[in-house]
Design a protein around this motif. Structure first.
Motif, mmCIF file in Angstrom:
data_model
loop_
_atom_site.group_PDB
_atom_site.id
_atom_site.type_symbol
_atom_site.label_atom_id
_atom_site.label_comp_id
_atom_site.label_asym_id
_atom_site.label_seq_id
_atom_site.Cartn_x
_atom_site.Cartn_y
_atom_site.Cartn_z
ATOM 1 N N ALA A 165 45.139 36.893 57.253
ATOM 2 C CA ALA A 165 44.682 35.656 56.607
ATOM 3 C C ALA A 165 45.817 35.052 55.776
ATOM 4 C CB ALA A 165 43.482 35.957 55.720
ATOM 5 N N VAL B 213 47.403 31.317 55.990
ATOM 6 C CA VAL B 213 47.464 30.411 54.836
ATOM 7 C C VAL B 213 48.915 29.994 54.574
ATOM 8 C CG1 VAL B 213 47.120 30.289 52.328
ATOM 9 C CG2 VAL B 213 45.365 31.299 53.775
ATOM 10 N N ALA C 241 42.506 42.532 57.507
ATOM 11 C CA ALA C 241 42.418 41.073 57.690
ATOM 12 C C ALA C 241 43.215 40.320 56.629
ATOM 13 C CB ALA C 241 40.950 40.648 57.633
#
Ligand SMILES: Nc1nc2c(ncn2[C@@H]2O[C@@H]3COP(=O)(O)O[C@H]4[C@@H](O)[C@H](n5cnc6c(=O)[nH]c(N)nc65)O[C@@H]4COP(=O)(O)O[C@H]3[C@H]2O)c(=O)[nH]1
Length: 527
Positions: free
Chosen positions: A25, A29, A21
């Motif tokens: 992620a 971002v 993940a």
């Protein structure tokens, strides 16, 4: 599949999901960040465009006013002055008309005279500045009903421009707000869409500014030449368009990296968690065996001993390197069983070795747990009895890490010394920095780690460390064995510096006991 295996599988899956993940992620971002950067750049671009148009208009305005003031001879609205007004109008891209103002009334312009003058109506104050400039914003003239102008005057002469001129830029969205703000009048000169005066509190006169007020992302650019600020703003939701664009680009990389990392984490977790069980089975099935790497005397190149190096060949034929399973054995409390098997293998392999080569020694690696257990001393004693080896035929190799726990280790080292077996500190310089144990344990050998040997014979600053280690060993009267010697140059340098012994691929790779015996026989034959 037992409960333990199930639990391990669940942990491995969770670990891989968490690890996998992370890149995903990160890509989200990063896309958000880049989306904002792109949107800020877009708004700054609009603000700069508006500023360019605003400055161009201001330059034309002041150039025109200056020309009229300079040309004035008597009547400000003389035919010659009005002809000049018309010429300025025609040669300018932004000015609607030049004119002359008395007491807030336009008395003449390039299009004609207005007798007592046309009143200029405005919604706000228009004080005369220190530079004599008067600026009417949102001004209205009765000859152009419904139109709003910016009128700039100095010395009576004035330029009338349509207030929307600087904002007349093509935009790619109808949610965009644009404005010009006059620092002279402290108010907006022209606006398009929603603009707020409080945004100006974020203004920096040195550099373009961007910020958001929760609803809109705003860009402010101040002119370096005129008291003008331009504004471009767009709802925060517009930023999502840019973010989506970036996400479309970055997410596939994030997902690919996430999948790769996730799978790697899964395999590693499985491997690590499964390793103790596999190692236990390997110990039971006696899958571990030893290779021996010759140690040579650097003066004459003769093999005077060998280090026993453990190997694990799994039932499927694959090899597991000791760098991988020894730490697992240490962490899972299996290392003493490993050492026990090493000593048993040495006993089985040695045969007549010590009878044939009475001075030959075999180096045995001991781990921290071995050095804390008196059982190790018993096992070494047993080995000597089984093989008929003398104490000088064995050398115990202990890593710095193993030598740390002074109180418990001292007793074991003393007992090993009491048997007459010498002790070497292995991988010296790679672990803990405390050197006190070198004296505490009255060690006999120092093994110079390959990482230091590697720096020798190349002009590296780090080679100094190796040389210092050698000097220190000499001053402590420790014999030295250099590890991982791969080149003649390294061997020569080590010998010149006083290192007595070495092992490494330059001399021989780790080999079976049978191959070692052949190696020794060849050496004997060469005399
Ligand atoms: N690139 C290169 N490598 C060279 C050269 N000469 C020797 N080597 C390798 O360097 C390592 C030296 O062993 P170590 O420092 O005791 O480091 C050992 C030791 O800490 C540990 N180990 C090996 N056998 C045992 C054992 O029986 N018991 C314990 N507790 N640890 C062991 O595993 C480590 C790795 O062992 P190995 O993989 O056999 O790797 C060995 C050896 O094969 C060279 O010229 N070039």
């Amino acid at each position: 599949m037992g409960l333990n295996n199930k639990a391990r599988l669940v942990i491995a899956v969770c670990a891989s999901m968490v690890v996998g993940a992370v890149p995903i992620a990160l890509s989200v971002v990063l896309a958000q960040h880049q989306g904002r950067v792109l949107e800020e750049e877009r708004l700054l671009g609009y603000a700069a465009n508006v500023l360019y148009r605003s400055e161009r208009a201001s330059q034309q305005v002041f150039a025109g006013i200056d020309r009229l003031n300079q040309a004035r001879k008597g009547d400000p609205c003389s035919p010659a002055q009005m002809a000049l007004m018309a010429e300025i109008d025609l040669s300018s891209t932004d000015i609607q008309t030049m004119g002359y103002i008395v007491a807030d009334r336009l008395v003449c312009a390039s299009v004609g005279s207005f007798g007592a003058g046309l009143p200029i109506t405005t919604e706000s104050e228009h004080p005369v500045g220190k530079d004599g400039v008067e600026q009417y914003t949102r001004a209205q003239l009765s000859i152009a009903p419904g139109m709003h102008f910016t009128i700039v005057a100095r010395g009576g002469y004035a330029a009338v421009i349509h207030e929307a001129i600087p904002l007349d830029v093509t935009t790619d969205s109808d949610t965009l707000s644009l404005a010009t703000y006059s620092l002279r009048n402290n108010g907006f000169r022209s606006t398009r869409g929603v603009v707020k005066k409080e945004w100006l509190s974020h203004l920096s006169t040195e550099r373009p500014t961007t910020f958001d007020d929760g609803e809109r992302l705003v860009a402010l650019v101040a002119s370096q030449n005129f008291p003008t600020v331009t504004v471009a703003a767009a709802p925060m939701s517009d930023m999502l368009v840019q973010t989506r664009k970036m996400l479309g680009f970055l997410l596939p990389f994030g997902v690919a990296a996430g999948l790769a990392l996730g799978v790697a984490a899964f395999l590693m977790a499985r491997r690590h968690m499964g390793m103790p069980a596999l190692l236990r089975r390997a110990l039971n099935k006696r899958e571990l065996f030893l290779l021996y790497q010759p140690i040579v005397d650097l003066h004459n190149g003769r093999c005077i001993g060998a280090e026993a190096l453990i190997r694990w060949r799994r039932a499927d034929g694959s090899m597991v390197p000791p760098d991988v399973f020894i730490p697992v054995a240490e962490a899972s409390g299996l290392i003493q069983r490993v050492t026990e098997q090493v000593l048993e293998r040495v006993a089985a392999d040695a045969g007549s070795l010590f009878a044939d080569y009475p001075a030959f020694h075999i180096g045995i690696n001991l781990a921290a747990a071995d050095l804390q257990s008196t059982r190790t001393v018993e096992l070494l004693d047993l080995l000597m009895r089984k093989t008929g080896a003398g104490a000088h035929n064995l050398l115990v190799e202990a890593t710095e890490r193993g030598l740390m726990d002074a109180a418990e280790v001292r007793e074991v080292i003393n007992a090993i010394h009491a048997l007459g077996i010498e002790v070497a500190v292995d991988d010296f310089g790679t672990g803990y920095s405390s050197l006190s144990y070198l004296e505490t344990f009255a060690l006999d050998y120092l093994k110079i780690d390959k990482s230091f040997v590697d720096t020798l014979a190349i002009d590296a600053a780090t080679s100094q460390v190796a040389l210092h280690i050698i000097e220190m060993a000499k001053s402590l009267k420790l014999k030295m064995i250099a590890e991982g010697v791969e080149t003649e140059a390294q061997a020569r340098l080590l010998q010149e510096r006083g290192v007595q012994f070495a092992q490494g691929w330059l001399f021989a790779r780790p080999m079976t006991m049978a191959a070692l015996r052949e190696h020794m026989a060849r050496q004997d034959a060469q005399g």
